[in-house]
Design an enzyme around this catalytic site. Structure first.
Site, mmCIF file in Angstrom:
data_model
loop_
_atom_site.group_PDB
_atom_site.id
_atom_site.type_symbol
_atom_site.label_atom_id
_atom_site.label_comp_id
_atom_site.label_asym_id
_atom_site.label_seq_id
_atom_site.Cartn_x
_atom_site.Cartn_y
_atom_site.Cartn_z
ATOM 1 N N HIS B 67 36.152 -15.207 -15.084
ATOM 2 C CA HIS B 67 36.965 -14.021 -14.823
ATOM 3 C C HIS B 67 38.452 -14.381 -14.828
ATOM 4 O O HIS B 67 39.292 -13.650 -15.369
ATOM 5 C CB HIS B 67 36.533 -13.429 -13.467
ATOM 6 C CG HIS B 67 37.431 -12.366 -12.944
ATOM 7 N ND1 HIS B 67 38.340 -12.597 -11.931
ATOM 8 C CD2 HIS B 67 37.575 -11.046 -13.280
ATOM 9 C CE1 HIS B 67 38.988 -11.480 -11.675
ATOM 10 N NE2 HIS B 67 38.548 -10.527 -12.469
ATOM 11 N N GLU B 70 39.649 -14.758 -18.320
ATOM 12 C CA GLU B 70 39.847 -13.441 -18.955
ATOM 13 C C GLU B 70 41.245 -12.887 -18.623
ATOM 14 O O GLU B 70 41.958 -12.406 -19.504
ATOM 15 C CB GLU B 70 38.747 -12.489 -18.454
ATOM 16 C CG GLU B 70 38.934 -11.028 -18.817
ATOM 17 C CD GLU B 70 38.827 -10.143 -17.586
ATOM 18 O OE1 GLU B 70 39.810 -9.451 -17.271
ATOM 19 O OE2 GLU B 70 37.768 -10.147 -16.915
ATOM 20 N N HIS B 71 41.645 -13.001 -17.345
ATOM 21 C CA HIS B 71 42.994 -12.532 -16.968
ATOM 22 C C HIS B 71 44.068 -13.262 -17.772
ATOM 23 O O HIS B 71 45.032 -12.668 -18.231
ATOM 24 C CB HIS B 71 43.243 -12.822 -15.481
ATOM 25 C CG HIS B 71 42.803 -11.721 -14.564
ATOM 26 N ND1 HIS B 71 43.647 -11.143 -13.653
ATOM 27 C CD2 HIS B 71 41.615 -11.099 -14.412
ATOM 28 C CE1 HIS B 71 42.994 -10.215 -12.965
ATOM 29 N NE2 HIS B 71 41.745 -10.173 -13.407
ATOM 30 N N GLU B 143 42.518 -8.820 -5.814
ATOM 31 C CA GLU B 143 41.355 -8.169 -6.440
ATOM 32 C C GLU B 143 40.092 -8.496 -5.635
ATOM 33 O O GLU B 143 39.258 -7.625 -5.378
ATOM 34 C CB GLU B 143 41.210 -8.646 -7.894
ATOM 35 C CG GLU B 143 40.120 -7.903 -8.649
ATOM 36 C CD GLU B 143 39.989 -8.347 -10.112
ATOM 37 O OE1 GLU B 143 40.720 -9.265 -10.537
ATOM 38 O OE2 GLU B 143 39.138 -7.774 -10.809
#
Lengths: 430, 424
Positions: B67, B70-71, B143
């Site tokens: 994840h 991906e950022h 997040e």
């Protein structure tokens, strides 16, 4: 998609969004009712009672099985809060007849229309017209649970508290879930009163979106005739969905606490609509906080790393701009200062680059054109725009947005006045 | 050698193009008369690929790194930002990571090919530095905190923990505030080089598109990249070892529950979907009787089919989650012995057929469904046919195979102080 509108008399309007691009069709019926604390509770309960049974299908299971047999057709019933009105909505989504497998002669639209006619005309009541008490108590209990559960979701809870405080004394402050008292007090007679008023005097909008064949036209017009028949010659109520809102005289600053890991900050602003077009206001919001290339995203999130989200949304019907962010409470001032700084910068057209302006306009055009490409999004957008008295023609938006200049955006930014600062503080050190 | 196939669904009259590119990349092109076009460029790499071996070298990475990666793919060496590049063409871009995939997406009504080039270049040119990695940690921490405040998130991950113990599937996709602190640029490059190989990836596009124009960009940007050997490790799971009950407390008004059932990996998803609907769907007795008795509200069913774990999940609000779970156990035992009602089976087949049709109604849902199919190893286009081929026997055999108490667990999130009351 182009809309064909028909005024059918008796306060009923019928719109058709004709397209054969999709494999599913939609039929939506909206009734507009006055927004009061009592009506919210009664309408919410009625929306649940509709799905508990009809005279012919006396259980929730019976209704669900009929719909599942119609290739998983859905009939959903919702009671939606608009700024100054309530919308009682029956919406049906079903497979277009072209895609029913050979050998199965089911007419899905006919089945769906039969179901909503039964809900409206023959709900599950006894010979004296009383609704089943057991179901009333059961659904009241569900509504009370849902009301109490509002605090479970910290994002929506913060938004609701923010709205209640900002709009104190106005219908916009009313909780769309009702109140403990108003839910508890609803009776069978109240349900009949609300349903009777809705059928006889509420302005009604019917929308069909999808593959509109001659057969479907016949079925829809029969349904409109059925709705007209429910009017019994009564005069339609005029209901305005948007209230007159006066600008606040002073800034409200509110801080509340909650049991959560993250704090939620919401800032509310009013935009003076006299200085620029609505298209300029949309472009301003897009540049300010409407996308991942906006000022708020690139500065508050990306440059300062203060939050995961910081965004702005604008409501043309109320003229209100809302900024939302989830952050650590200790960073609240840093974030608020940066938001204020970006707003100030946008008030000078020199600070808006042509690339930034063009990207915002292209982003909005893309968004509007995309609505045109989805039968669900289009019918939903069409109805909400119409109910709030806004233009329903997407082409007008696209051409209006394309003509916006940096100077017009700056005019909007300089007409923004903050009215509220709200923070729901989580369990973190401050 | 490039291979091209036209794949189709005679049942619903749809077809699309499938191309295996020289680089190993699989390209799906679905030509539809939509105004909006959509693209997904993604890889079979998610949060469960936590340990892997490349050319004999074994690497274990911190949770949440897929994840995080991906950022970071949105940043370029020249300092420009991916969103900005898409914004120039009016495209709406985003990305997501789940247990077994990472996907980069955009939608647009104009300038599709320019945006496609931006997408392919962005995902094939990583740029990780100490500075930009540290900066991202602050954003992702927020997040994670936002997610941890969500009751449904806690209920879901607690359920996976009860079912799968410490396997990577039970760790949140974004990792934890602690685990992401250990992520470095070097580790990100290791993961990128291991899993962003073209043979592990697919490009799925849908809209009013031209095949040659799409492939010209693929040829120009992707070229013929080398393919190495990567062996991800998936720890073995005992299907009949679930912990039964897990609970948590939060600031909420009433309990919420989730029941999970572990499914063998070789079970066909289509048979599983129909069984799940025919037994636990809203048109069936199980749900209806619970609702009539006021035992559940906000009820939802679904099957999570991930590369190394398949799980049937029922989520609900209830004052008595344990009673709902007891009812569930009795019901699966009954179905295991008596089989599924024939009418319920037929209803469930109609439901899945309609659900498949709905996916054809927008370029987003088509391209996403095609990408789902790539991840699962099945072409989406044949889905309606696969559902149609499922028989009542298939469903009853599956019920006999999977409906076992030992493979189930209940996760409950209660208001503070509620757990004692629930024991009554």
């Amino acid at each position: 998609m182009k809309v064909e509108k028909m005024n059918c008399g008796d306060g009923i309007e019928f719109s058709v969004l004709r397209t054969d691009k999709f494999k599913n069709d939609i039929l939506v019926v909206n009734f507009l009712m006055p927004k009061t604390e009592k009506n919210i509770a009664v309408g919410n309960l009625l929306s649940k009672m509709f799905l508990r049974g009809t005279e012919k299908h006396s259980t929730n299971l019976g209704i669900n099985r009929v719909l599942a047999g119609l290739y998983d057709a859905s009939v959903s019933v919702a009671h939606i809060a608009l700024p100054d009105a309530m919308c009682f909505r029956l919406s049906c989504n079903f497979v277009d007849d072209r895609f029913i497998p050979d050998g199965d002669r089911t007419s899905v639209l006919s089945g769906v229309i039969s179901m909503i006619k039964e809900m409206l005309e023959f709900p599950l009541t006894d010979e004296n017209g009383n609704w089943k008490e057991e179901y009333i108590q059961s659904e009241k209990s569900n509504l009370l649970d849902e009301l109490r559960a509002q605090k479970n979701n910290k994002d929506s809870f913060a938004l609701r508290r923010f709205s209640e405080i900002w709009h104190e004394g106005m219908s916009m402050a009313l909780n769309s879930g009702g109140t403990e008292d108003s839910i508890t007090e609803v009776t069978s007679a109240d349900l009949n009163g609300y349903l009777g008023e809705m059928k006889k005097t509420a302005p009604a909008d019917v929308v069909f979106a999808g593959n509109y064949t001659a057969f479907k036209e016949e079925k829809c017009l029969e349904f409109i005739k059925f709705l007209s028949g429910l009017r019994s010659g009564c005069k339609t109520n005029y209901i305005n969905a948007v209230p007159e809102i006066a600008a606040a005289e002073k800034l409200k600053e509110v801080r509340e606490k909650t049991d959560a890991k993250q704090s939620r900050m919401l800032l509310g602003y009013r935009i003076d609509k006299s200085g620029a077009s609505r298209y300029a206001r949309s472009v301003f919001c897009e540049i300010f906080g409407g996308s991942p290339t906006s000022r708020l995203f690139t500065n508050v999130r990306e440059r300062l790393s203060l939050c995961y989200y910081c965004s702005a949304t604008y409501s043309e019907s109320t003229g209100e701009l809302t900024v939302r962010s989830g952050l650590d409470a200790e960073n609240r001032d840093l974030a608020a200062d940066e938001i204020a700084r970006q707003l100030k910068l946008l008030a000078d057209a020199e600070n808006i680059s042509s690339g930034e302006l063009e990207a915002a306009k292209k982003g909005l055009v893309n968004m509007y054109k995309s609505i045109n490409d989805n039968v669900y999004a289009y019918s939903s957008w069409y109805l909400s725009s119409k109910l709030c008295g806004l233009d329903t023609d997407i082409d007008n938006y696209v051409s209006g947005v394309c003509e916006v200049t940096a100077e017009q955006v700056a005019v909007v930014a300089s007409a923004v006045k903050q009215e509220i600062s709200y923070i729901l503080v989580g369990n973190v050190k401050e | 050698m490039r291979q091209k196939q036209i794949i189709s669904s005679p049942l619903i009259g749809e077809e699309m193009i499938k191309i295996t590119h020289e680089s190993g990349l699989t390209v799906y092109i679905s030509k539809k008369d939509f105004g909006m076009s959509y693209a997904v460029f993604g890889t079979r790499y998610g949060s469960i690929e936590n340990t892997f071996t490349v050319d004999g070298e074994r690497t274990e990475v911190p949770h949440g790194i897929a994840h995080f990666l991906e950022h970071k793919m949105f940043e370029s060496e020249d300092g420009s930002d991916g969103f900005e590049k898409f914004g120039k063409y009016g495209a709406d871009a985003n990305a997501y990571t789940s247990f077994d995939r990472t996907a980069y997406i955009f939608s647009c009504t104009e300038n599709f090919y320019e945006s496609l080039e931006v997408l392919l270049r962005m995902v094939t040119t990583p740029h990780f530095t100490e500075k930009n990695v540290e900066k991202e940690k602050g954003i992702i921490r927020q997040e994670i905190k936002m997610c941890e405040d969500r009751t449904s998130y806690r209920r879901y991950y607690n359920l996976l923990k009860a079912l799968y113990g410490n396997l990577p599937i039970a760790i949140p996709v974004a990792g934890t505030v602690e685990s992401i602190g250990k992520i470095t640029p070097e580790l990100l490059y290791k993961c990128y080089n291991a899993f962003y190989r073209m043979s592990n990836m697919a490009l799925c596009v849908c809209g009013n598109l031209d095949e040659d124009s799409v492939m010209e960009i693929v040829d120009r940007v992707i070229g013929n990249r080398s393919v190495g050997t990567v062996l991800p490790e998936y720890p073995a799971d005992d299907l009949e070892a679930a912990s039964g009950f897990i609970s948590d407390e939060m600031d909420i008004s009433k309990p919420i529950g989730a029941i999970g059932l572990k499914i063998p990996l070789n079970v066909k998803n289509e048979v599983l979907d129909i069984l799940c609907n025919a037994v636990f769907g809203e048109s069936e007795e199980f749900y209806s009787s619970l609702y009539e008795k006021r035992m559940v509200n906000h009820y939802d069913i679904g099957c999570d089919c991930v590369r190394n774990a398949k799980t049937m999940i029922i989520e609900f609000d209830s004052d008595s989650p344990k009673k709902v779970y007891e009812g569930f156990l009795k019901h699966i035992e009954k179905i295991r012995i008596d089989g599924v009602d024939v009418e319920a089976f037929e209803r469930a087949k109609k439901t899945e057929y309609a659900e498949t049709l709905r996916k054809y109604d927008s370029s987003i849902s088509v391209a996403e469904a095609v990408f789902d199919g790539f991840i699962d190893g099945n072409d989406f286009i044949g889905l309606a046919e696969r559902y149609s081929a499922v028989t009542a026997d298939d469903v009853n055999q599956l019920a006999k195979q999977i409906f076992k108490k030992e493979s189930t667990a209940l996760s409950v999130v209660c208001p503070k102080g509620y757990i004692e009351a629930e024991k009554d």
